[in-house]
Motif scaffolding. Structure first.
Motif, PDB file in Angstrom:
ATOM      1  N   UNK A  52     -35.170 -25.084  12.832  1.00 53.89           N
ATOM      2  CA  UNK A  52     -34.807 -24.069  13.836  1.00 53.89           C
ATOM      3  C   UNK A  52     -34.589 -22.721  13.163  1.00 53.89           C
ATOM      4  N   UNK A  53     -33.884 -22.726  12.033  1.00 53.85           N
ATOM      5  CA  UNK A  53     -33.596 -21.462  11.337  1.00 53.85           C
ATOM      6  C   UNK A  53     -34.897 -20.836  10.824  1.00 53.85           C
ATOM      7  N   UNK A  56     -36.721 -19.433  13.810  1.00 52.59           N
ATOM      8  CA  UNK A  56     -36.005 -18.298  14.417  1.00 52.59           C
ATOM      9  C   UNK A  56     -36.084 -17.064  13.520  1.00 52.59           C
ATOM     10  N   UNK A  57     -36.072 -17.272  12.218  1.00 51.14           N
ATOM     11  CA  UNK A  57     -36.156 -16.123  11.305  1.00 51.14           C
ATOM     12  C   UNK A  57     -37.521 -15.461  11.398  1.00 51.14           C
TER      13      UNK A  57
ATOM     14  N   UNK B 181     -28.803 -14.572  17.263  1.00 47.46           N
ATOM     15  CA  UNK B 181     -28.724 -15.758  16.401  1.00 47.46           C
ATOM     16  C   UNK B 181     -27.309 -15.890  15.858  1.00 47.46           C
ATOM     17  N   UNK B 184     -24.815 -17.096   9.897  1.00 46.56           N
ATOM     18  CA  UNK B 184     -24.872 -18.297   9.058  1.00 46.56           C
ATOM     19  C   UNK B 184     -23.504 -18.692   8.518  1.00 46.56           C
TER      20      UNK B 184
END
Lengths: 138, 210
Positions: A52-53, A56-57, B181, B184
């Motif tokens: 997902x990351x 998404x990035x 988003x 992190x």
């Protein structure tokens, strides 16, 4: 937060076997393009999140990513340097059981080229071989 | 003009015959409707795939059966690469039918240039139309879609005098602000070693306390 069920009937599950191809969850439903597994296996919650990351990035604010699998299965492990026996180990991680043909992710609202690049980045994270698919005509 | 599919009447039944048929380049199918007898058919795979590629929904069957028919249902293999069975429903030219038609977005939304994201929420819609005027697809023009704007089912034009079924207020496509988003660091903090709640897991807890 790592993906895992909110409530379960049992903390530990048996390992099971992956038999046959996916008969459901095997076509694009929400987006325009999908990432379909061509192998069976377990995809851990951490891997799903890593995918997902990665996607998404690349997508940033464009398009929309759909995750089509959920880690319902707990996988246990025995600590290192422990003698065998003394019962089943403790839950180590959660995983999604993936049959060949299962659609793992979908993307909507982007061009085919963008989806292809995004899925290529995402595929590097996957423990199973995958391929990109489009919507079926009917 | 509907596409012509040359079909044969099939007498063989069962998965073994069906598999052999598929290997030989034909697809098993069935024709039913209008209160008439159900007929088992074989359809050439290449011709059916061409018809699907062209977006045909109503086809003209020729050969073993001469009849106009609607492609009502398809069964695909696991990989979505090959059709393994097809259902045809008998239709007459003046009949009004309900078919599922895909919705396609056309144009570039100004809302995207303003930082928005296009969300295509409804990909298919049921359309009531004449069997002779089944549209290949419905086009949703997003050229005027600003940030925060929506296109509803009622805004879509159905060519050939048909109309959409269902709630006309249903949102087909919208232009919304992108969802941020999660940071992190926040994710790392949230990712604890928490375990899910066990349904009926009281005894275990009591046992541990004792």
């Amino acid at each position: 937060m790592a993906l895992m069920p909110k409530r379960v009937k049992h903390r530990k599950s048996q390992r099971g076997r992956i038999k046959g191809d996916a008969t459901r969850g095997n076509h694009v439903v929400f987006g325009d393009f999908g990432l379909q597994s061509t192998q069976g296996g377990w995809v851990s919650a951490a891997t799903i999140e890593a995918g997902r990351i990665a996607a998404q990035q690349y997508l940033r604010t464009e398009g929309r990513l759909y995750i089509r699998v959920f880690p319902h299965k707990s996988v246990t492990s025995i600590p290192l340097e422990t003698r065998m026996g003394k019962g089943k180990g403790e839950p180590d991680f959660w995983a999604a059981v993936v049959r060949p043909g299962t659609v793992l992710y979908e993307i909507g609202g982007v061009t085919e080229e963008a989806a292809k690049i995004c899925f290529a980045r995402l595929a590097h994270k996957m423990p199973v071989r995958v391929r990109m698919i489009r919507r079926r005509p009917m | 003009m509907a596409e012509v599919l040359k079909v044969d009447v099939r007498t063989s039944r069962g998965k073994h015959f069906a598999r052999r048929m598929r290997k030989a380049g034909s697809i098993p199918g069935v024709l039913y409707g209008h209160g008439e007898k159900t007929v088992a058919l074989t359809v050439p795979a290449a011709a059916l795939e061409a018809a699907l590629r062209h977006g045909s929904r109503v086809v003209e069957l020729a050969g073993g059966v001469s009849q106009s028919a609607l492609i009502l249902d398809l069964q695909w293999n696991t990989w979505g690469t090959e059709v393994i069975h097809v259902d045809f429903a008998r239709v007459s030219a003046d009949e009004v039918i309900t078919v599922t038609i895909p919705i396609e977005l056309r144009g570039e939304a100004p809302g995207v240039k303003a930082g928005g994201v296009i969300e295509h929420l409804l990909h298919e819609v049921e359309v009531v139309c004449k069997a002779t005027a089944v549209p290949e697809k419905l086009k949703a023009n997003v050229n005027h879609l600003e940030l925060g704007g929506v296109i509803r089912l009622g805004d879509l034009e159905v060519p050939g005098g048909g109309k959409c079924e269902g709630d006309l207020e249903t949102i087909v496509v919208q232009c919304v602000e992108p969802t941020a988003m999660p940071e992190e660091e926040e994710e790392a903090a949230a990712a604890g070693e928490a375990e899910p709640e066990v349904i009926g897991g009281r005894k275990e807890e009591e046992g541990e306390e004792a």
